[in-house]
Design an enzyme around this catalytic site. Structure first.
Site, short mmCIF file in Angstrom:
data_model
loop_
_atom_site.label_atom_id
_atom_site.label_comp_id
_atom_site.label_asym_id
_atom_site.label_seq_id
_atom_site.Cartn_x
_atom_site.Cartn_y
_atom_site.Cartn_z
CE LYS A 143 -7.98 51.68 30.75
NZ LYS A 143 -7.05 50.93 31.60
CE1 TYR B 82 -7.67 55.18 30.63
CE2 TYR B 82 -10.04 55.49 30.55
CZ TYR B 82 -8.91 55.10 31.23
OH TYR B 82 -9.02 54.62 32.52
CB SER C 76 -11.98 52.22 32.25
OG SER C 76 -12.92 53.25 32.05
#
Lengths: 272, 272
Positions: free
Chosen positions: B156, B152, B139
């Site tokens: 990533k 998150y 991402s």
């Protein structure tokens, strides 16, 4: 300038030398309480620290940064009985074991994030806390990749992503808790260990590291405290080569104008 | 240009739309075998893929990316019975659950790294493999921080650190396995879910994301395959706004000259 005088500091410490050297400097700053949370006991180090400043209260607890969140909550409820509150949380627990990806990520990243999520409510200005400062002591290998320590680098990149995300003004403006990181360059204590590369092909590089010229751990610890005293929310520092350098953060992603405009729009109900 | 014709592709797939859309495009590239490893069964999707190109062999196995390394080894031994070998490993399993730091980090980072460490020996040119390509589908929040998805983003960022580290020529020159990442911008499928912010203060921002204008998942999938076809070891791409952009990677840390000189010295025994 962040004044450490009278502060309650909680240090989730590494078992290498950086936490001890940093704590020695903290003890010269007239802090009120220092809690050291570490995986193994080291009464000699505690005595050494206490001798620097007898009037600062030092507490020591064994701490497993990989414990479950529910356990962590109970653990810090106990810590708070002695500490009353925490002004500064320093996260320094670290592991570099390329043969054990799970343990390296859990100690350096997941455990740190769980600790922050557990301690934040005590510090949060809107939840009865007084705000404060979270300091992630991490590595230059979290800014740039490493040919030999792929898992370690991944964990430390994660620490930077978390630090920068949590430092968003969206959070800081509400909870009053500033977040920063200090990325240490290699120290003698780090490279003097036997280190395994992620793949065998990197091992001769890892072996050579053992004799590489590095900064002293004591000077690195001094610079971590310098960075804390010069803290502002979101700052990332490099402590290497015996010096301290503020990192100019790079942004890669240019959001679509349409997306930016939409998210900046005040009318949250518009598309509901 | 990386030619997908005749290749054996193993896709550790997400359960959202990106893996399915990417697989649809892969099926038009005359690949020989496609293994889809996913946490939940979806026979309808497999039938849909098979209809695109009946001559490509499709295999499906349920896969839990958080399984222990020893289990993973046994699992891929079984996969290899059908696949014979793997040319391309695509890591796309992903989770965004800010209330469960452990699961988010384990799925997105630790599980991906364990998968890579398990599959690499089969691909390694020096261990009887033919080299190949590892593609981490990740991402833009792994490049830049996110105010709402702190866990998150951390996971990533970790993927980027790992990808860049493993792409070092030290490894690639020996094992012949190139490593790359594609960082997807927000897609409709991602933002249409109910998403929780790391702290409550970010929730109104997260809620607004649900209606934000985003690229279509189908175009993002097309661009992931474009990136694979234009792959070179170490490349990081952004697939956003319906386009594909090569990332110019930034380096932060300037190693001490003394350190660089030492590590570049050919005489490894000098200080022994």
């Amino acid at each position: 300038m962040f004044d450490l005088t009278g502060k309650h500091v909680c240090y989730v410490a590494d078992c290498g030398g950086i936490a001890l050297e940093t704590s020695k400097v903290l003890m010269t700053k007239n802090i009120a309480k220092l809690a050291i949370l570490q995986s193994t006991e080291n009464p000699q180090a505690i005595a050494q620290l206490q001798a620097i400043k007898p009037s600062t209260q030092i507490f020591f607890w064994t701490y497993d940064v990989t414990m479950a969140r529910e356990e962590m909550k109970k653990y810090f409820d106990e810590v708070m009985v002695q500490m009353d509150y925490i002004d500064v949380l320093i996260n320094g627990a670290t592991l570099c074991d390329e043969n054990d990806i799970d343990a390296t990520i859990h100690t350096n990243l997941t455990g740190m994030m769980n600790t922050v999520a557990t301690v934040l409510p005590y510090m949060d200005r809107k939840m009865g806390g007084s705000g404060g400062l979270i300091v992630n002591v991490t590595s230059v290998i979290g800014l740039d990749p490493s040919p030999v320590f792929c898992a370690y680098s991944a964990s430390k990149f994660g620490v930077i992503g978390f630090t920068r995300s949590l430092a968003d003004p969206l959070y800081y403006s509400q909870n009053g808790v500033a977040v920063m990181a200090v990325c240490c360059g290699p120290t003698r204590v780090f490279v003097d260990r036997e280190l395994k590369a992620f793949l065998e092909y990197g091992q001769s590089f890892a072996d050579r590291l053992r004799h590489a010229p590095c900064q002293s751990t004591a000077i690195c610890g001094q610079n971590i405290v310098n960075a804390i005293e010069r803290s502002e929310n979101g700052r990332i520092w490099i402590a290497d080569k015996g010096g301290l350098e503020l990192v100019k953060l790079h942004w890669y992603w240019h959001m679509a104008d349409q997306f930016v405009n939409y998210m900046q729009s005040n009318d949250e109900e518009e598309h509901d």
